[in-house]
Design a protein around this motif. Structure first.
Motif, mmCIF file in Angstrom:
data_model
loop_
_atom_site.group_PDB
_atom_site.id
_atom_site.type_symbol
_atom_site.label_atom_id
_atom_site.label_comp_id
_atom_site.label_asym_id
_atom_site.label_seq_id
_atom_site.Cartn_x
_atom_site.Cartn_y
_atom_site.Cartn_z
ATOM 1 N N GLU A 1 0.543 -59.970 -39.839
ATOM 2 C CA GLU A 1 0.462 -59.325 -38.528
ATOM 3 C C GLU A 1 0.455 -57.798 -38.633
ATOM 4 O OE1 GLU A 1 2.937 -59.421 -34.309
ATOM 5 O OE2 GLU A 1 3.602 -60.665 -35.971
ATOM 6 N N ASP A 2 0.846 -57.274 -39.766
ATOM 7 C CA ASP A 2 0.935 -55.828 -39.966
ATOM 8 C C ASP A 2 -0.467 -55.233 -40.056
ATOM 9 O OD1 ASP A 2 1.679 -53.240 -40.568
ATOM 10 O OD2 ASP A 2 2.254 -53.691 -42.630
ATOM 11 N N LYS A 3 -0.852 -54.529 -39.029
ATOM 12 C CA LYS A 3 -2.183 -53.933 -38.977
ATOM 13 C C LYS A 3 -2.107 -52.412 -39.049
ATOM 14 C CE LYS A 3 -4.387 -57.817 -36.937
ATOM 15 N NZ LYS A 3 -3.797 -58.745 -37.812
ATOM 16 N N GLY A 4 -0.979 -51.888 -39.491
ATOM 17 C CA GLY A 4 -0.822 -50.438 -39.569
ATOM 18 C C GLY A 4 -0.265 -49.883 -38.282
ATOM 19 N N THR A 5 -0.257 -48.576 -38.186
ATOM 20 C CA THR A 5 0.306 -47.940 -37.001
ATOM 21 C C THR A 5 -0.549 -48.263 -35.779
ATOM 22 O OG1 THR A 5 -0.902 -45.914 -37.513
ATOM 23 C CG2 THR A 5 1.374 -46.044 -38.276
ATOM 24 N N SER A 6 0.109 -48.456 -34.674
ATOM 25 C CA SER A 6 -0.581 -48.786 -33.430
ATOM 26 C C SER A 6 0.256 -48.280 -32.266
ATOM 27 C CB SER A 6 -0.805 -50.294 -33.337
ATOM 28 O OG SER A 6 0.430 -50.971 -33.342
ATOM 29 N N VAL A 7 -0.119 -48.705 -31.080
ATOM 30 C CA VAL A 7 0.601 -48.298 -29.875
ATOM 31 C C VAL A 7 1.716 -49.297 -29.608
ATOM 32 C CG1 VAL A 7 0.371 -47.886 -27.407
ATOM 33 C CG2 VAL A 7 -1.457 -47.207 -28.955
ATOM 34 N N CYS A 8 2.883 -48.794 -29.279
ATOM 35 C CA CYS A 8 4.038 -49.626 -28.919
ATOM 36 C C CYS A 8 3.844 -50.130 -27.482
ATOM 37 C CB CYS A 8 5.307 -48.786 -29.048
ATOM 38 S SG CYS A 8 6.832 -49.680 -28.714
ATOM 39 N N ASN A 9 4.569 -51.167 -27.099
ATOM 40 C CA ASN A 9 4.500 -51.691 -25.732
ATOM 41 C C ASN A 9 4.910 -50.655 -24.692
ATOM 42 O OD1 ASN A 9 3.657 -54.141 -26.705
ATOM 43 N ND2 ASN A 9 5.693 -55.058 -26.670
ATOM 44 N N CYS A 10 5.722 -49.678 -25.074
ATOM 45 C CA CYS A 10 6.171 -48.642 -24.148
ATOM 46 C C CYS A 10 5.120 -47.544 -23.958
ATOM 47 C CB CYS A 10 7.482 -48.018 -24.621
ATOM 48 S SG CYS A 10 7.277 -46.891 -26.033
ATOM 49 N N GLY A 11 4.067 -47.568 -24.764
ATOM 50 C CA GLY A 11 3.036 -46.538 -24.683
ATOM 51 C C GLY A 11 3.165 -45.475 -25.760
ATOM 52 N N GLY A 12 4.266 -45.510 -26.520
ATOM 53 C CA GLY A 12 4.450 -44.568 -27.617
ATOM 54 C C GLY A 12 3.684 -45.008 -28.853
ATOM 55 N N SER A 13 3.730 -44.204 -29.882
ATOM 56 C CA SER A 13 3.040 -44.515 -31.135
ATOM 57 C C SER A 13 4.028 -44.991 -32.179
ATOM 58 C CB SER A 13 2.328 -43.279 -31.675
ATOM 59 O OG SER A 13 1.320 -42.873 -30.786
ATOM 60 N N TYR B 1 4.595 -44.489 -39.134
ATOM 61 C CA TYR B 1 4.887 -45.026 -40.469
ATOM 62 C C TYR B 1 6.024 -44.220 -41.100
ATOM 63 C CZ TYR B 1 4.129 -46.639 -45.223
ATOM 64 O OH TYR B 1 4.297 -47.181 -46.464
ATOM 65 N N GLN B 2 6.958 -44.922 -41.736
ATOM 66 C CA GLN B 2 8.112 -44.283 -42.355
ATOM 67 C C GLN B 2 7.871 -44.049 -43.845
ATOM 68 O OE1 GLN B 2 10.854 -43.364 -40.240
ATOM 69 N NE2 GLN B 2 9.032 -43.791 -39.014
ATOM 70 N N ASP B 3 7.855 -42.795 -44.265
ATOM 71 C CA ASP B 3 7.611 -42.444 -45.663
ATOM 72 C C ASP B 3 8.650 -43.056 -46.597
ATOM 73 O OD1 ASP B 3 5.351 -40.961 -45.020
ATOM 74 O OD2 ASP B 3 6.499 -39.103 -44.786
ATOM 75 N N GLU B 4 9.871 -43.222 -46.113
ATOM 76 C CA GLU B 4 10.927 -43.816 -46.937
ATOM 77 C C GLU B 4 10.565 -45.248 -47.320
ATOM 78 O OE1 GLU B 4 14.607 -44.335 -48.976
ATOM 79 O OE2 GLU B 4 13.309 -42.645 -48.515
ATOM 80 N N TRP B 5 9.919 -45.974 -46.420
ATOM 81 C CA TRP B 5 9.495 -47.343 -46.705
ATOM 82 C C TRP B 5 8.509 -47.330 -47.878
ATOM 83 C CZ3 TRP B 5 5.722 -50.854 -47.375
ATOM 84 C CH2 TRP B 5 6.047 -52.195 -47.190
ATOM 85 N N GLU C 1 18.032 -55.430 -48.372
ATOM 86 C CA GLU C 1 18.922 -54.544 -49.126
ATOM 87 C C GLU C 1 18.952 -53.121 -48.573
ATOM 88 O OE1 GLU C 1 18.121 -54.802 -53.339
ATOM 89 O OE2 GLU C 1 17.870 -56.972 -53.208
ATOM 90 N N ASP C 2 17.812 -52.644 -48.095
ATOM 91 C CA ASP C 2 17.733 -51.247 -47.650
ATOM 92 C C ASP C 2 17.708 -51.103 -46.138
ATOM 93 O OD1 ASP C 2 17.435 -50.022 -50.330
ATOM 94 O OD2 ASP C 2 15.629 -51.253 -50.352
ATOM 95 N N ASN C 3 17.425 -52.205 -45.424
ATOM 96 C CA ASN C 3 17.368 -52.191 -43.968
ATOM 97 C C ASN C 3 16.469 -51.064 -43.455
ATOM 98 O OD1 ASN C 3 18.028 -53.394 -41.529
ATOM 99 N ND2 ASN C 3 19.654 -51.928 -41.137
ATOM 100 N N GLN C 4 15.290 -50.935 -44.074
ATOM 101 C CA GLN C 4 14.366 -49.854 -43.748
ATOM 102 C C GLN C 4 13.183 -50.387 -42.943
ATOM 103 O OE1 GLN C 4 14.459 -46.418 -44.374
ATOM 104 N NE2 GLN C 4 12.677 -46.462 -43.057
ATOM 105 N N PRO C 5 13.028 -49.927 -41.686
ATOM 106 C CA PRO C 5 11.848 -50.338 -40.929
ATOM 107 C C PRO C 5 10.598 -49.681 -41.501
ATOM 108 C CG PRO C 5 13.060 -48.679 -39.710
ATOM 109 C CD PRO C 5 13.873 -49.004 -40.934
ATOM 110 N N LYS C 6 9.467 -50.333 -41.306
ATOM 111 C CA LYS C 6 8.206 -49.760 -41.765
ATOM 112 C C LYS C 6 7.652 -48.770 -40.740
ATOM 113 C CE LYS C 6 3.887 -51.011 -44.035
ATOM 114 N NZ LYS C 6 3.048 -52.130 -44.498
ATOM 115 N N LEU D 1 11.874 -47.989 -31.063
ATOM 116 C CA LEU D 1 11.787 -49.357 -31.557
ATOM 117 C C LEU D 1 11.556 -49.319 -33.061
ATOM 118 C CD1 LEU D 1 11.339 -52.487 -31.045
ATOM 119 C CD2 LEU D 1 8.903 -51.910 -30.992
ATOM 120 N N GLU D 2 12.336 -50.100 -33.801
ATOM 121 C CA GLU D 2 12.162 -50.211 -35.247
ATOM 122 C C GLU D 2 11.385 -51.485 -35.545
ATOM 123 O OE1 GLU D 2 16.118 -48.072 -37.004
ATOM 124 O OE2 GLU D 2 16.218 -50.228 -36.627
#
Length: 79
Positions: free
Chosen positions: A10-22, A25-29, A54-59, A67-68
């Motif tokens: 399902e991961d298609k890269g960065t997209s629009v959130c349901n709230c309208g925000g963007s 992508y998290q560089d730490e991931w 282990e790291d609990n890091q959102p993408k 939203l994470e």
């Protein structure tokens, strides 16, 4: 903070959130992915699991509502 879990397919890269925000992508991931992959983690599924468990890091994180979005192996969503 609100969290959402999606599968690897399902991961298609960065997209629009349901709230309208963007979704940003998290560089730490990316750094964690490279770290685990370089150290002979046997599969991408295990790398994704380690980053989540282990790291609990959102993408991705929404720049508006915070939203994470965690990306995990598809089989982990079925549990």
């Amino acid at each position: 903070m609100t969290s959402k879990f999606i599968g690897m397919r399902e991961d298609k890269g960065t997209s629009v959130c349901n709230c309208g925000g963007s979704l940003v992508y998290q560089d730490e991931w990316d750094r964690l992915f490279d770290y685990y992959d370089e150290h002979n983690t046997p599969s991408h599924d295990l790398v994704y699991n380690r980053i989540h468990n282990e790291d609990n890091q959102p993408k991705y994180i929404c720049d508006k509502c915070s939203l994470e979005v965690f990306v995990i192996p598809d089989y982990a969503l079925r549990k």
